[in-house]
Design a protein around this motif. Sequence first.
Motif, PDB file in Angstrom:
ATOM      1  N   VAL A 149      -2.381  -1.607  -5.328  1.00 39.01           N
ATOM      2  CA  VAL A 149      -3.701  -2.021  -4.860  1.00 39.01           C
ATOM      3  C   VAL A 149      -3.699  -3.546  -4.738  1.00 39.01           C
ATOM      4  CG1 VAL A 149      -6.178  -2.076  -5.346  1.00 39.01           C
ATOM      5  CG2 VAL A 149      -4.804  -0.065  -5.988  1.00 39.01           C
ATOM      6  N   THR A 195     -10.545  -5.287  -1.207  1.00 44.60           N
ATOM      7  CA  THR A 195      -9.608  -4.352  -1.830  1.00 44.60           C
ATOM      8  C   THR A 195      -8.873  -3.586  -0.736  1.00 44.60           C
ATOM      9  OG1 THR A 195     -10.974  -4.063  -3.804  1.00 44.60           O
ATOM     10  CG2 THR A 195      -9.345  -2.362  -3.333  1.00 44.60           C
ATOM     11  N   ILE A 220       0.834  -1.196   0.000  1.00 42.86           N
ATOM     12  CA  ILE A 220       0.000   0.000   0.000  1.00 42.86           C
ATOM     13  C   ILE A 220       0.872   1.250   0.000  1.00 42.86           C
ATOM     14  CG2 ILE A 220      -1.607   1.361   1.417  1.00 42.86           C
ATOM     15  CD1 ILE A 220      -2.918  -1.271   2.257  1.00 42.86           C
ATOM     16  N   ASP A 225      -6.023  -0.566  -0.357  1.00 40.42           N
ATOM     17  CA  ASP A 225      -5.218   0.441  -1.051  1.00 40.42           C
ATOM     18  C   ASP A 225      -5.028   1.650  -0.155  1.00 40.42           C
ATOM     19  OD1 ASP A 225      -7.545   2.019  -1.162  1.00 40.42           O
ATOM     20  OD2 ASP A 225      -8.092   1.232  -3.131  1.00 40.42           O
TER      21      ASP A 225
END
Length: 212
Positions: free
Chosen positions: A93, A102, A88, A104
């Motif tokens: 991602v 997900t 990150i 990120d």
Amino acid sequence: MQTILYARVSTADQTSTHQRKQAEAAGFKIDHVVIDEGVSGISTTLAERPQGRRLFDMLRAGDVLVVRWVDRLGRNYADVTETIRELIRRGVVVRTVINAMTFDGATTDPVQQAVRDALIGFMAATAQAQAEATKEAQRAGIAHAKAQADATAYRGRKPSYSRDQFKIVRDQLSQGVAVAAIAKATGLTRQVVYRISADPAEAEAALARWAA
């Protein structure tokens, strides 16, 4: 920007081909596949694996790293959490096929960041707990089989599943995959999957008794 699938394959897990098919079925368009074959996720960190090092060299800000689940990155809590956070920080991602998660650095809100980091920690801890539970089931199955090791002992009905099928069932049950989906993926009946789920130690012992 590129989308890279990282597949780690150990003797107890799915093939890299199956992992790619799962990712593509979930809608991912894969540009590259990086595979580590026969590598433990418990004792070997991602950065120590031959292809893991290559993966770190390949990834750039804006790239998407796809994994079947966080356990492909590792089965050690500290390693997995630090790996995801490092990615990150690099602007990568991280997305999972299972659960469609997900991770990120898009959010700058401290509350949302805290929620994200807590979720990373929870999933990493779950991966380690599943690995430890699998090892314990294996130990219990082996111990049970040894207790029945007398050559004249009745071995019971021959298992209707192979060792590879048993490993896939055990792995997917630990991840919460539905029984019907597991039966379809392995070619076993749902009744067999239910029996393995009800007593994995005895299922392992049955294979050992038949030297399967």
